[in-house]
Scaffold this motif. Structure first.
Motif, PDB file in Angstrom:
ATOM      1  N   SER A 192       0.841  -1.190   0.000  1.00 14.49           N
ATOM      2  CA  SER A 192       0.000   0.000   0.000  1.00 14.49           C
ATOM      3  C   SER A 192       0.881   1.248   0.000  1.00 14.49           C
ATOM      4  O   SER A 192       1.992   1.235   0.546  1.00 14.49           O
ATOM      5  CB  SER A 192      -0.909   0.027   1.233  1.00 14.49           C
ATOM      6  N   CYS A 193       0.344   2.286  -0.577  1.00 15.55           N
ATOM      7  CA  CYS A 193       1.034   3.577  -0.624  1.00 15.55           C
ATOM      8  C   CYS A 193       0.001   4.638  -0.282  1.00 15.55           C
ATOM      9  O   CYS A 193      -0.854   4.972  -1.107  1.00 15.55           O
ATOM     10  CB  CYS A 193       1.619   3.799  -2.008  1.00 15.55           C
ATOM     11  N   ALA A 194       0.059   5.132   0.940  1.00 17.78           N
ATOM     12  CA  ALA A 194      -0.906   6.119   1.402  1.00 17.78           C
ATOM     13  C   ALA A 194      -0.389   7.524   1.147  1.00 17.78           C
ATOM     14  O   ALA A 194       0.767   7.842   1.447  1.00 17.78           O
ATOM     15  CB  ALA A 194      -1.172   5.927   2.889  1.00 17.78           C
ATOM     16  N   SER A 195      -1.263   8.364   0.604  1.00 20.43           N
ATOM     17  CA  SER A 195      -0.862   9.735   0.316  1.00 20.43           C
ATOM     18  C   SER A 195      -1.468  10.697   1.314  1.00 20.43           C
ATOM     19  O   SER A 195      -2.559  10.467   1.830  1.00 20.43           O
ATOM     20  CB  SER A 195      -1.298  10.124  -1.095  1.00 20.43           C
ATOM     21  N   SER A 196      -0.762  11.740   1.585  1.00 20.69           N
ATOM     22  CA  SER A 196      -1.300  12.832   2.378  1.00 20.69           C
ATOM     23  C   SER A 196      -1.056  14.116   1.612  1.00 20.69           C
ATOM     24  O   SER A 196      -0.018  14.290   0.982  1.00 20.69           O
ATOM     25  CB  SER A 196      -0.640  12.897   3.762  1.00 20.69           C
ATOM     26  N   GLY A 197      -2.027  14.987   1.651  1.00 22.19           N
ATOM     27  CA  GLY A 197      -1.872  16.247   0.954  1.00 22.19           C
ATOM     28  C   GLY A 197      -2.454  16.257  -0.441  1.00 22.19           C
ATOM     29  O   GLY A 197      -2.562  17.299  -1.069  1.00 22.19           O
ATOM     30  N   SER A 204      -3.000  -0.551  -8.721  1.00 27.20           N
ATOM     31  CA  SER A 204      -4.328   0.046  -8.650  1.00 27.20           C
ATOM     32  C   SER A 204      -4.319   1.202  -7.658  1.00 27.20           C
ATOM     33  O   SER A 204      -3.345   1.388  -6.917  1.00 27.20           O
ATOM     34  CB  SER A 204      -5.373  -0.990  -8.225  1.00 27.20           C
ATOM     35  N   THR A 205      -5.390   1.962  -7.657  1.00 28.38           N
ATOM     36  CA  THR A 205      -5.546   3.032  -6.677  1.00 28.38           C
ATOM     37  C   THR A 205      -6.976   3.054  -6.160  1.00 28.38           C
ATOM     38  O   THR A 205      -7.900   2.592  -6.832  1.00 28.38           O
ATOM     39  CB  THR A 205      -5.230   4.422  -7.269  1.00 28.38           C
ATOM     40  N   TYR A 209      -1.968   0.735  -4.608  1.00 25.17           N
ATOM     41  CA  TYR A 209      -1.650  -0.630  -4.234  1.00 25.17           C
ATOM     42  C   TYR A 209      -0.778  -1.292  -5.296  1.00 25.17           C
ATOM     43  O   TYR A 209      -0.829  -0.939  -6.478  1.00 25.17           O
ATOM     44  CB  TYR A 209      -2.915  -1.458  -4.072  1.00 25.17           C
ATOM     45  N   LEU A 210      -0.023  -2.258  -4.841  1.00 25.28           N
ATOM     46  CA  LEU A 210       0.664  -3.169  -5.752  1.00 25.28           C
ATOM     47  C   LEU A 210       0.396  -4.578  -5.234  1.00 25.28           C
ATOM     48  O   LEU A 210       0.951  -4.976  -4.203  1.00 25.28           O
ATOM     49  CB  LEU A 210       2.160  -2.888  -5.816  1.00 25.28           C
ATOM     50  N   TYR A 240      10.727  -1.716  -1.970  1.00 28.38           N
ATOM     51  CA  TYR A 240       9.751  -1.222  -2.937  1.00 28.38           C
ATOM     52  C   TYR A 240       9.343   0.200  -2.573  1.00 28.38           C
ATOM     53  O   TYR A 240       9.027   0.491  -1.417  1.00 28.38           O
ATOM     54  CB  TYR A 240       8.526  -2.123  -2.974  1.00 28.38           C
ATOM     55  N   PHE A 241       9.333   1.057  -3.582  1.00 27.97           N
ATOM     56  CA  PHE A 241       8.992   2.462  -3.409  1.00 27.97           C
ATOM     57  C   PHE A 241       7.792   2.809  -4.286  1.00 27.97           C
ATOM     58  O   PHE A 241       7.688   2.324  -5.407  1.00 27.97           O
ATOM     59  CB  PHE A 241      10.153   3.352  -3.842  1.00 27.97           C
ATOM     60  N   CYS A 242       6.948   3.677  -3.779  1.00 24.93           N
ATOM     61  CA  CYS A 242       5.907   4.228  -4.632  1.00 24.93           C
ATOM     62  C   CYS A 242       6.254   5.677  -4.974  1.00 24.93           C
ATOM     63  O   CYS A 242       7.038   6.326  -4.270  1.00 24.93           O
ATOM     64  CB  CYS A 242       4.528   4.152  -3.989  1.00 24.93           C
TER      65      CYS A 242
END
Length: 126
Positions: A21-26, A71-72, A80-81, A94-96
């Motif tokens: 998972s890759c959570a974004s803020s902002g 996906s997002t 997500y991956l 792993y980096f997003c």
């Protein structure tokens, strides 16, 4: 402040699955290109997958095609991956990444993302 935070990495046996998972803020991922990269210490970072959230167009590196899915979820501000059929050679950090200004094709070629996460370790081993 714009920030990306990865999670979901860990130790898994060959053949098993993980979902990063890759959570974004902002910001949300609307109208963004989202990418996943990986890096093994001592080696260059390599692209894994990318998604244009506006068109749905995706790219995958050959070695993960058919096994990984990007996906997002814009409501959750998360990318997500999904990684299935993991192999020892998938072991890496792993980096997003996310970008709103550049095209999918340019980002796939040049990796010029505006925003990067700090990474999450994935280890595939028996």
């Amino acid at each position: 402040e714009v920030q990306l935070v990865e999670s979901g990495g860990g130790l898994v046996q060959p053949g098993k699955s993980l979902r990063l998972s890759c959570a974004s803020s902002g910001f949300t991922f609307v109208d963004h290109v989202v990418g996943w990269y990986r890096q093994v210490p001592g080696k260059e970072r390599e692209r894994v997958s990318a998604l244009d959230t506006d068109t749905g167009r995706t790219f995958y590196r050959d070695s993960v095609k058919g096994r990984f899915t990007i996906s997002t979820d814009n409501a959750k501000r998360t990318a997500y991956l999904q990684m299935n059929g993991l192999k020892p050679e998938d072991t890496a950090i792993y980096f997003c990444a996310a970008d709103r200004r550049r095209t999918l094709y340019r980002l796939w070629e040049l990796s010029e993302y505006d925003h990067w996460g700090q990474g999450t370790q994935v280890t595939v081993s028996s």
